[in-house]
Design a protein around this motif. Sequence first.
Motif, mmCIF file in Angstrom:
data_model
loop_
_atom_site.group_PDB
_atom_site.id
_atom_site.type_symbol
_atom_site.label_atom_id
_atom_site.label_comp_id
_atom_site.label_asym_id
_atom_site.label_seq_id
_atom_site.Cartn_x
_atom_site.Cartn_y
_atom_site.Cartn_z
ATOM 1 N N ALA A 23 0.832 -1.206 0.000
ATOM 2 C CA ALA A 23 0.000 0.000 0.000
ATOM 3 C C ALA A 23 0.870 1.262 0.000
ATOM 4 C CB ALA A 23 -0.931 -0.001 1.203
ATOM 5 N N THR A 24 1.927 1.247 0.796
ATOM 6 C CA THR A 24 2.803 2.411 0.865
ATOM 7 C C THR A 24 3.523 2.618 -0.460
ATOM 8 O OG1 THR A 24 3.094 2.111 3.234
ATOM 9 C CG2 THR A 24 4.735 3.453 2.111
ATOM 10 N N TYR A 25 4.033 1.558 -1.040
ATOM 11 C CA TYR A 25 4.720 1.669 -2.327
ATOM 12 C C TYR A 25 3.774 2.242 -3.382
ATOM 13 C CZ TYR A 25 7.172 0.475 -6.602
ATOM 14 O OH TYR A 25 7.782 0.554 -7.824
ATOM 15 N N ASN A 26 2.560 1.732 -3.435
ATOM 16 C CA ASN A 26 1.604 2.222 -4.427
ATOM 17 C C ASN A 26 1.254 3.682 -4.196
ATOM 18 O OD1 ASN A 26 1.519 -0.123 -5.893
ATOM 19 N ND2 ASN A 26 -0.284 -0.924 -4.853
ATOM 20 N N SER A 27 1.120 4.092 -2.951
ATOM 21 C CA SER A 27 0.812 5.504 -2.696
ATOM 22 C C SER A 27 2.005 6.395 -3.052
ATOM 23 C CB SER A 27 0.374 5.727 -1.248
ATOM 24 O OG SER A 27 1.430 5.527 -0.358
ATOM 25 N N LEU A 28 3.238 5.925 -2.820
ATOM 26 C CA LEU A 28 4.419 6.691 -3.218
ATOM 27 C C LEU A 28 4.515 6.810 -4.733
ATOM 28 C CD1 LEU A 28 7.077 5.389 -0.663
ATOM 29 C CD2 LEU A 28 6.144 7.702 -0.801
ATOM 30 N N VAL A 29 4.207 5.733 -5.434
ATOM 31 C CA VAL A 29 4.206 5.774 -6.902
ATOM 32 C C VAL A 29 3.164 6.775 -7.388
ATOM 33 C CG1 VAL A 29 3.605 4.440 -8.973
ATOM 34 C CG2 VAL A 29 5.140 3.464 -7.269
ATOM 35 N N SER A 30 2.007 6.755 -6.775
ATOM 36 C CA SER A 30 0.942 7.675 -7.158
ATOM 37 C C SER A 30 1.347 9.125 -6.918
ATOM 38 C CB SER A 30 -0.324 7.341 -6.358
ATOM 39 O OG SER A 30 -1.344 8.253 -6.640
ATOM 40 N N LEU A 31 1.897 9.404 -5.751
ATOM 41 C CA LEU A 31 2.329 10.767 -5.446
ATOM 42 C C LEU A 31 3.466 11.206 -6.366
ATOM 43 C CD1 LEU A 31 2.264 10.707 -1.544
ATOM 44 C CD2 LEU A 31 0.765 12.036 -3.046
ATOM 45 N N ASN A 32 4.397 10.322 -6.615
ATOM 46 C CA ASN A 32 5.527 10.641 -7.502
ATOM 47 C C ASN A 32 5.029 10.960 -8.918
ATOM 48 O OD1 ASN A 32 8.398 10.910 -7.590
ATOM 49 N ND2 ASN A 32 8.477 9.038 -8.808
ATOM 50 N N THR A 33 4.086 10.194 -9.390
ATOM 51 C CA THR A 33 3.521 10.419 -10.715
ATOM 52 C C THR A 33 2.771 11.750 -10.759
ATOM 53 O OG1 THR A 33 3.347 8.049 -11.077
ATOM 54 C CG2 THR A 33 2.001 9.458 -12.483
ATOM 55 N N ARG A 34 2.042 12.055 -9.687
ATOM 56 C CA ARG A 34 1.325 13.321 -9.615
ATOM 57 C C ARG A 34 2.291 14.509 -9.651
ATOM 58 N NH1 ARG A 34 -2.312 13.199 -4.773
ATOM 59 N NH2 ARG A 34 -2.736 11.140 -5.592
ATOM 60 N N VAL A 35 3.421 14.386 -8.969
ATOM 61 C CA VAL A 35 4.423 15.449 -8.981
ATOM 62 C C VAL A 35 5.024 15.595 -10.382
ATOM 63 C CG1 VAL A 35 6.713 16.113 -8.103
ATOM 64 C CG2 VAL A 35 4.942 15.345 -6.519
ATOM 65 N N ASP A 36 5.316 14.477 -11.041
ATOM 66 C CA ASP A 36 5.831 14.532 -12.413
ATOM 67 C C ASP A 36 4.826 15.212 -13.343
ATOM 68 O OD1 ASP A 36 8.183 13.258 -11.692
ATOM 69 O OD2 ASP A 36 7.509 11.274 -12.368
ATOM 70 N N GLU A 37 3.566 14.880 -13.179
ATOM 71 C CA GLU A 37 2.518 15.488 -13.991
ATOM 72 C C GLU A 37 2.429 16.993 -13.726
ATOM 73 O OE1 GLU A 37 -2.341 15.350 -14.506
ATOM 74 O OE2 GLU A 37 -1.388 14.189 -12.926
ATOM 75 N N ALA A 38 2.530 17.373 -12.462
ATOM 76 C CA ALA A 38 2.466 18.792 -12.110
ATOM 77 C C ALA A 38 3.658 19.553 -12.680
ATOM 78 C CB ALA A 38 2.402 18.951 -10.592
ATOM 79 N N TRP A 39 4.843 18.936 -12.652
ATOM 80 C CA TRP A 39 6.022 19.597 -13.237
ATOM 81 C C TRP A 39 5.831 19.769 -14.738
ATOM 82 C CZ3 TRP A 39 9.403 22.893 -12.121
ATOM 83 C CH2 TRP A 39 10.487 23.135 -12.959
ATOM 84 N N SER A 40 5.240 18.778 -15.359
ATOM 85 C CA SER A 40 4.956 18.873 -16.787
ATOM 86 C C SER A 40 4.014 20.052 -17.056
ATOM 87 C CB SER A 40 4.328 17.567 -17.280
ATOM 88 O OG SER A 40 3.930 17.685 -18.613
ATOM 89 N N GLY A 41 3.034 20.237 -16.180
ATOM 90 C CA GLY A 41 2.116 21.374 -16.324
ATOM 91 C C GLY A 41 2.842 22.700 -16.221
ATOM 92 N N ILE A 42 3.807 22.779 -15.318
ATOM 93 C CA ILE A 42 4.583 24.011 -15.174
ATOM 94 C C ILE A 42 5.386 24.267 -16.445
ATOM 95 C CG2 ILE A 42 6.581 25.034 -14.010
ATOM 96 C CD1 ILE A 42 5.500 23.902 -11.405
ATOM 97 N N THR A 43 6.042 23.242 -16.960
ATOM 98 C CA THR A 43 6.860 23.442 -18.160
ATOM 99 C C THR A 43 5.995 23.850 -19.353
ATOM 100 O OG1 THR A 43 6.839 21.075 -18.700
ATOM 101 C CG2 THR A 43 8.697 21.889 -17.396
ATOM 102 N N VAL A 44 4.785 23.324 -19.425
ATOM 103 C CA VAL A 44 3.874 23.727 -20.504
ATOM 104 C C VAL A 44 3.553 25.212 -20.382
ATOM 105 C CG1 VAL A 44 1.491 23.500 -21.330
ATOM 106 C CG2 VAL A 44 2.871 21.461 -20.937
ATOM 107 N N GLN A 45 3.251 25.667 -19.178
ATOM 108 C CA GLN A 45 2.904 27.072 -18.986
ATOM 109 C C GLN A 45 4.106 28.001 -19.195
ATOM 110 O OE1 GLN A 45 -0.148 28.016 -18.958
ATOM 111 N NE2 GLN A 45 -0.846 25.903 -18.801
ATOM 112 N N LEU A 46 5.285 27.561 -18.734
ATOM 113 C CA LEU A 46 6.488 28.366 -18.955
ATOM 114 C C LEU A 46 6.795 28.478 -20.444
ATOM 115 C CD1 LEU A 46 8.843 27.089 -16.097
ATOM 116 C CD2 LEU A 46 7.640 29.285 -16.201
ATOM 117 N N THR A 47 6.624 27.391 -21.170
ATOM 118 C CA THR A 47 6.854 27.405 -22.615
ATOM 119 C C THR A 47 5.825 28.282 -23.313
ATOM 120 O OG1 THR A 47 7.793 25.188 -22.515
ATOM 121 C CG2 THR A 47 7.048 25.957 -24.674
#
Length: 188
Positions: A23-47
């Motif tokens: 359960a912990t591993y899956n929640s960490l994967v989920s949070l990590n993916t969410r952070v990657d997605e959010a960073w992608s959103g920032i780069t889209v807006q900066l671009t």
Amino acid sequence: MEWLVPVLIVGAVLVIVGIYLWATYNSLVSLNTRVDEAWSGITVQLTRRADLIPNLIETVKGYAAHEKSVLENVTRARSEVIAAQSPAAAGQAEGHLQQALKSLFAVAESYPALQASQNYLQLQQSLVDAEDKIQASRRFYNGGVRELNIKIRQFPNNLFANGLGFSAREFFEVEDQSTISQPPRVQF
């Protein structure tokens, strides 16, 4: 038969620990993916904002061609933002760009014909919209980083999170907060 009780207890403990780790591993994967997605959103807006800047420079250049150093500073700062690969680098570049844009808008105030240009006004409005979206993306990203970092640092997660390939992420913060405390002044 006496050995069965300790074996069942050890087996139950192992199952509970296994379920916890899963359960912990899956929640960490989920949070990590969410952070990657959010960073992608920032780069889209900066671009997106960076793509507006050449048009803004060309518009200002038509009215204020002799303000070459200001235009070069904006171009250089734009390049830094585009080249930034990490939140720390993006934060530093963001500060430089904000300073350069403030200088550009200060120069533009000296040219009433430029201020009246419909193209210039549309570009300013697009920049304001892009700034708002960057700030929203930044808040979303930093919220995700906060959640992930807390989860990684909590006990007992901190005992095995690094071993599973998870590490704390850095926030997207502008190096010099004064550069964003007052956004570029846009007058219509």
